[in-house]
Design a protein around this motif. Structure first.
Motif, PDB file in Angstrom:
ATOM      1  N   MET A   5       0.795  -1.214  -0.072  1.00  0.00           N
ATOM      2  CA  MET A   5       0.064   0.168   0.021  1.00  0.00           C
ATOM      3  C   MET A   5       0.836   1.251   0.156  1.00  0.00           C
ATOM      4  O   MET A   5       1.889   1.217   0.697  1.00  0.00           O
ATOM      5  CB  MET A   5      -1.008   0.057   1.272  1.00  0.00           C
ATOM      6  CG  MET A   5      -1.856   0.989   1.280  1.00  0.00           C
ATOM      7  SD  MET A   5      -3.050   1.370   2.554  1.00  0.00           S
ATOM      8  CE  MET A   5      -2.243   1.177   3.905  1.00  0.00           C
ATOM      9  N   ARG A   6       0.537   2.101  -0.899  1.00  0.00           N
ATOM     10  CA  ARG A   6       1.179   3.586  -1.059  1.00  0.00           C
ATOM     11  C   ARG A   6       0.407   4.436  -1.079  1.00  0.00           C
ATOM     12  O   ARG A   6      -0.862   4.570  -1.102  1.00  0.00           O
ATOM     13  CB  ARG A   6       2.083   3.584  -2.397  1.00  0.00           C
ATOM     14  CG  ARG A   6       2.728   2.071  -2.869  1.00  0.00           C
ATOM     15  CD  ARG A   6       4.143   2.138  -1.964  1.00  0.00           C
ATOM     16  NE  ARG A   6       5.102   3.160  -2.362  1.00  0.00           N
ATOM     17  CZ  ARG A   6       6.015   3.145  -3.553  1.00  0.00           C
ATOM     18  NH1 ARG A   6       6.129   2.159  -4.250  1.00  0.00           N
ATOM     19  NH2 ARG A   6       6.651   4.174  -3.584  1.00  0.00           N
ATOM     20  N   ALA A   7       0.922   5.769  -0.707  1.00  0.00           N
ATOM     21  CA  ALA A   7      -0.076   6.802  -0.425  1.00  0.00           C
ATOM     22  C   ALA A   7       0.312   8.046  -1.388  1.00  0.00           C
ATOM     23  O   ALA A   7       1.706   8.269  -1.742  1.00  0.00           O
ATOM     24  CB  ALA A   7       0.062   7.466   0.865  1.00  0.00           C
ATOM     25  N   HIS A  96      -4.894   5.987  -1.467  1.00  0.00           N
ATOM     26  CA  HIS A  96      -4.102   4.975  -1.094  1.00  0.00           C
ATOM     27  C   HIS A  96      -4.222   3.767  -2.272  1.00  0.00           C
ATOM     28  O   HIS A  96      -5.568   3.561  -2.514  1.00  0.00           O
ATOM     29  CB  HIS A  96      -4.639   4.388   0.119  1.00  0.00           C
ATOM     30  CG  HIS A  96      -3.878   5.283   1.445  1.00  0.00           C
ATOM     31  ND1 HIS A  96      -4.996   6.240   1.944  1.00  0.00           N
ATOM     32  CD2 HIS A  96      -2.938   5.221   2.090  1.00  0.00           C
ATOM     33  CE1 HIS A  96      -4.466   6.676   3.120  1.00  0.00           C
ATOM     34  NE2 HIS A  96      -3.109   6.262   3.137  1.00  0.00           N
ATOM     35  N   TYR A  98      -2.649   0.113  -4.112  1.00  0.00           N
ATOM     36  CA  TYR A  98      -1.518  -1.168  -4.033  1.00  0.00           C
ATOM     37  C   TYR A  98      -0.622  -0.589  -5.414  1.00  0.00           C
ATOM     38  O   TYR A  98      -1.174  -0.578  -6.592  1.00  0.00           O
ATOM     39  CB  TYR A  98      -2.188  -2.330  -4.178  1.00  0.00           C
ATOM     40  CG  TYR A  98      -2.477  -2.725  -2.894  1.00  0.00           C
ATOM     41  CD1 TYR A  98      -1.503  -3.043  -1.796  1.00  0.00           C
ATOM     42  CD2 TYR A  98      -3.959  -3.207  -2.574  1.00  0.00           C
ATOM     43  CE1 TYR A  98      -2.235  -3.514  -0.656  1.00  0.00           C
ATOM     44  CE2 TYR A  98      -4.631  -3.577  -1.592  1.00  0.00           C
ATOM     45  CZ  TYR A  98      -3.406  -3.839  -0.370  1.00  0.00           C
ATOM     46  OH  TYR A  98      -3.939  -4.340   0.630  1.00  0.00           O
TER      47      TYR A  98
END
Length: 126
Positions: A5-7, A96, A98
């Motif tokens: 998970m990245r923001a 957010h 993936y």
């Protein structure tokens, strides 16, 4: 390939509080998000939009839901706290998603919002 998970952050401004102005700005911002990050909406976990107090003509999430594949993305609209001297008529997002851990993140700050984070507002080099 490892995914996590990245923001991703982004923001833009609108010249006036109208549905048309907000639609144009949100579409431009989401187009830039997808293009810079080669992001498909099916990889998005959730999106939080914030708007400054004077922007109440429409919900940014309603605009986003009209886009292909965005209708199943969980989204939330919130009003940003009012701070003296802050950027006026601003729409921000926190996405957010993936993404592969090796993929760089490209934040999108457009229009007058480019002043908020010039250090993060670097377009993807093609």
């Amino acid at each position: 390939m490892e995914w996590r998970m990245r923001a991703i952050r982004g923001a833009t401004t609108v010249p006036e509080n109208t549905v048309e102005a907000m639609r144009e700005a949100v579409i431009e911002l989401l187009d830039e998000l997808e293009k810079r990050n080669q992001l498909h909406p099916t990889d998005i976990i959730s999106v939080t939009f914030s708007v400054t107090k004077v922007l109440n003509a429409t919900f940014p999430a309603a605009i986003a839901r009209s886009r292909p594949y965005w209708d199943s993305v969980p989204m939330l609209d919130v009003q940003e706290m009012q701070v003296d001297g802050s950027l006026k008529r601003c729409i921000r997002f926190l996405v957010h998603a993936y993404l592969p851990t090796s993929t760089p993140i490209y934040h999108a700050y457009l229009r007058q919002a480019a002043e908020l984070r010039p250090d993060w507002n670097v377009p993807q080099l093609l």
